[in-house]
Design an enzyme around this catalytic site. Structure first.
Site, short mmCIF file in Angstrom:
data_model
loop_
_atom_site.label_atom_id
_atom_site.label_comp_id
_atom_site.label_asym_id
_atom_site.label_seq_id
_atom_site.Cartn_x
_atom_site.Cartn_y
_atom_site.Cartn_z
N GLU A 219 0.81 -1.22 0.00
CA GLU A 219 0.00 0.00 0.00
C GLU A 219 0.84 1.27 0.00
OE1 GLU A 219 -0.29 -2.51 2.17
OE2 GLU A 219 -2.14 -3.48 1.53
N ARG B 31 -18.06 -1.03 0.90
CA ARG B 31 -18.02 -1.60 -0.45
C ARG B 31 -19.41 -2.03 -0.90
NH1 ARG B 31 -14.71 -6.56 -0.41
NH2 ARG B 31 -15.00 -6.49 1.85
#
Lengths: 320, 284
Positions: A64, A174
């Site tokens: 990340e 999500r």
């Protein structure tokens, strides 16, 4: 201008699909928009962009911090990067890269931190973020959004693509959440929305908790308590004017957030109230000194006291 | 490289060394060792290799430089000033309040600096992103990424190297300044790097080791790297921390040097005078 959804009990589109499809649409007209993933493309749906726009999808692997640096480098070359990973990885884990390679270096990184707070569900405590808003608020010039539903999420993604230099962070489930706004609604960055008026209490909230806050306001009204609800979907820059006008005449103010009480929406509102010398019964309703844990989102929402019933109790307590 | 351009690169390296010593002496302290170890690389890059326009530092077709070991900023600033990006007098504002030359390079302040660096490791990822972006744009420009050997302690470097190698970004030439020392001592004692060439090869790079203080060897390695097809490329520079000034080469703690004793000040002044003589001799 926004209008409210005709039926708040209905679920909207999956928010990840909203993000992916909006980016695909933006890519039709903006050849600088790119999407970066850290091996969560299957979870976010970002890999669909690899199919439709193979040159515009950048797979960074499970790295990340590296992804944020790559995004910053692409920004320096004129691209408009959108990155995705789970909210704690996008913020806590990659914070220095977002801060230095991104903000300090004058680059642009748009960030979708998914499944914040109790949305984490069975991914559990290691994947939980109760502090992502707090971290991102400290970055000079950063824009921090917590959209309420699919309509607002799409608006935020489109707005970010046009914003130019800086760190632009939004957090969102999500999965699908309940509708709040009618399709076609538009918003203004840095401006909150009064979505329900009321005379006694003021609840300022953001994200999918806006639906729960509206539920709470309806329940309180049935008890004779008028409850105004403000959607502060843009937590930074904060709509101070709206806070000051909305608080006038209210008997109590409650912030309600899917986040810890340190550094998030509640802190931001408290700072405004304190600096303007406003004395009003006030509570930051959020998570206090706890880590995340595993469980269904429904379980976690209840476990951390982030339900309509819990915020009703907070309001009643303040009103005595 | 013709003899003439080789001479130009060597002369530039001498100017960089002189300027770095002068800047840090004026400042009273600074990151000397790691600045001097890359002086020859900077000389070759700005003396011959790079495509740039000093009067138009954002020229789209320029080659990019990312100095991920940002504490060597003084060497880069000297190279940029000697190449016409800004006036040499500006060098003496290093680290002054409000200066355009902060200790670590800032792309928003310094003409010619393509990426802000200083927090070690981060320049590797940004350079990777720049190289990826250049390829997307169909650009023929290169990214020259300069990394410190101590910096390789940072895991982010290896994340970025994975990305560069996986995507076969041969438009990003990775230089590792293997000067054998970091702040707390020798790299082999602080965190053993083992064989850097083998490590880079294991990560998927075409990797070579060259004498990093030899302009001709550096140039040959760069040309070899540019000829590599379909693979990421790395050049490990065998260098000496403090290179070019024996007194400072032998100083153990030469990562950041304080010019606060008569001996150190005299040695710096003597080195500056010697370099001035070399430079005048070359230009005569």
């Amino acid at each position: 201008m926004f209008t409210m959804a005709s039926d708040r009990s209905q679920m909207g589109r999956e928010l990840r699909s909203v993000v992916v499809e909006t980016l695909q649409d933006l890519m039709k007209t903006n050849d600088r928009v790119v999407a970066l993933e850290a091996d969560l493309g299957g979870a976010s749906g970002m890999t669909k962009i690899a199919a439709t726009n193979p040159d515009r999808f950048v797979q960074c692997g499970i790295a990340e911090a590296d992804m944020m640096g790559i995004a910053a480098g692409m920004s320096a070359e004129g691209f408009v990067p959108f990155t995705h990973t789970f909210a704690p990885f996008a913020t806590r884990r990659a914070f220095d890269q977002v801060y230095l390679s991104g903000a300090y270096a004058g680059n642009t990184i748009n960030i979708y931190g998914s499944d914040p707070g109790f949305c984490v569900g069975t991914n559990g405590g290691t994947h939980t973020s109760w502090e992502d808003v707090a971290l991102m608020r400290t970055i000079p010039g950063a824009v921090v959004c917590d959209p309420a539903d699919d309509v607002q999420t799409e608006w935020v993604v489109r707005a970010f693509a046009e914003m130019g230099q800086g760190i632009h962070y939004f957090r969102a489930n999500r999965k699908a959440v309940r509708n709040v706004y009618a399709p076609g609604s538009t918003f203004e960055m840095g401006k909150g929305n009064v979505v329900r008026e009321g005379d006694d209490a003021l609840v300022i909230t953001a994200g999918q908790l806006l639906s729960d806050a509206l539920d709470a306001a309806e329940a309180l009204e049935a008890e004779g308590i008028g409850c105004e609800v403000v959607d502060m979907f843009c937590i930074k820059p904060l709509d101070e004017d709206l806070i000051l006008s909305a608080v006038a005449g209210k008997r109590c103010v409650v912030t309600f957030e899917n986040h810890g009480v340190i550094g998030g929406l509640g802190s931001a509102v408290a700072e405004v109230l304190a600096e303007h010398g406003i004395s009003v019964p006030f509570r930051r309703h959020g998570v206090v000194e706890r880590f995340g844990q595993v469980g269904s989102p429904h379980f976690l929402q209840k476990e951390y006291g982030l339900t309509a019933e819990a915020v009703c109790a907070t309001v009643r307590g303040l009103l005595g | 490289m013709t003899t003439d351009t080789l001479a130009t690169a060597r002369l530039l390296a001498a100017k960089i060394r002189r300027d770095v010593l002068s800047m840090l002496l004026d400042e009273g302290q600074g990151h000397l060792g790691g600045s001097l170890s890359i002086a020859d690389l900077m000389g070759v890059l700005y003396g011959k290799e790079l495509r740039y326009d000093a009067k138009n530092p954002h020229w789209e077709d320029r080659d990019r430089v990312v100095l991920s070991k940002g504490h060597a900023g003084p060497a880069w600033y000297a190279a940029l000033a000697e190449s016409g990006f800004f006036d040499r007098d500006v060098l003496y504002t290093l680290n002054d309040g409000g200066t355009m030359l902060p200790s670590h390079p800032d792309r928003l302040k310094v003409p010619g600096v393509d990426m802000t660096t200083g927090s070690l490791g981060q320049g590797t990822s940004t350079a990777a992103g720049m190289a990826y972006a250049l390829r997307l744009k169909g650009s023929s420009s290169y990214v020259h990424l300069i990394v410190g050997d101590g910096e390789l302690n940072e895991g982010q470097c290896w994340e970025a190297f994975q990305f560069i190698a996986h995507n076969r970004l041969n438009n990003c030439i990775v230089y590792i300044d293997d000067n054998k020392k970091q702040l707390d001592g020798y790299t082999k004692d602080v965190m053993n790097p083992f064989d850097l060439v083998e490590k880079m090869r294991a990560f998927g790079f075409h990797a070579v080791r060259v004498n990093g203080q030899d302009a001709a060897a550096l140039d040959a390695a760069i040309q070899e790297a540019k000829a590599v097809q379909d693979s990421a490329v790395a050049i490990v520079l065998d260098t000496v921390k403090g290179a070019g000034v024996p007194f400072f080469e032998q100083m153990m703690g030469n990562h950041s040097v304080k010019f606060n004793t008569p001996e150190v000040i005299d040695e710096a002044k003597r080195a500056i005078a010697a370099l001035d003589a070399v430079i005048e001799g070359s230009e005569a």
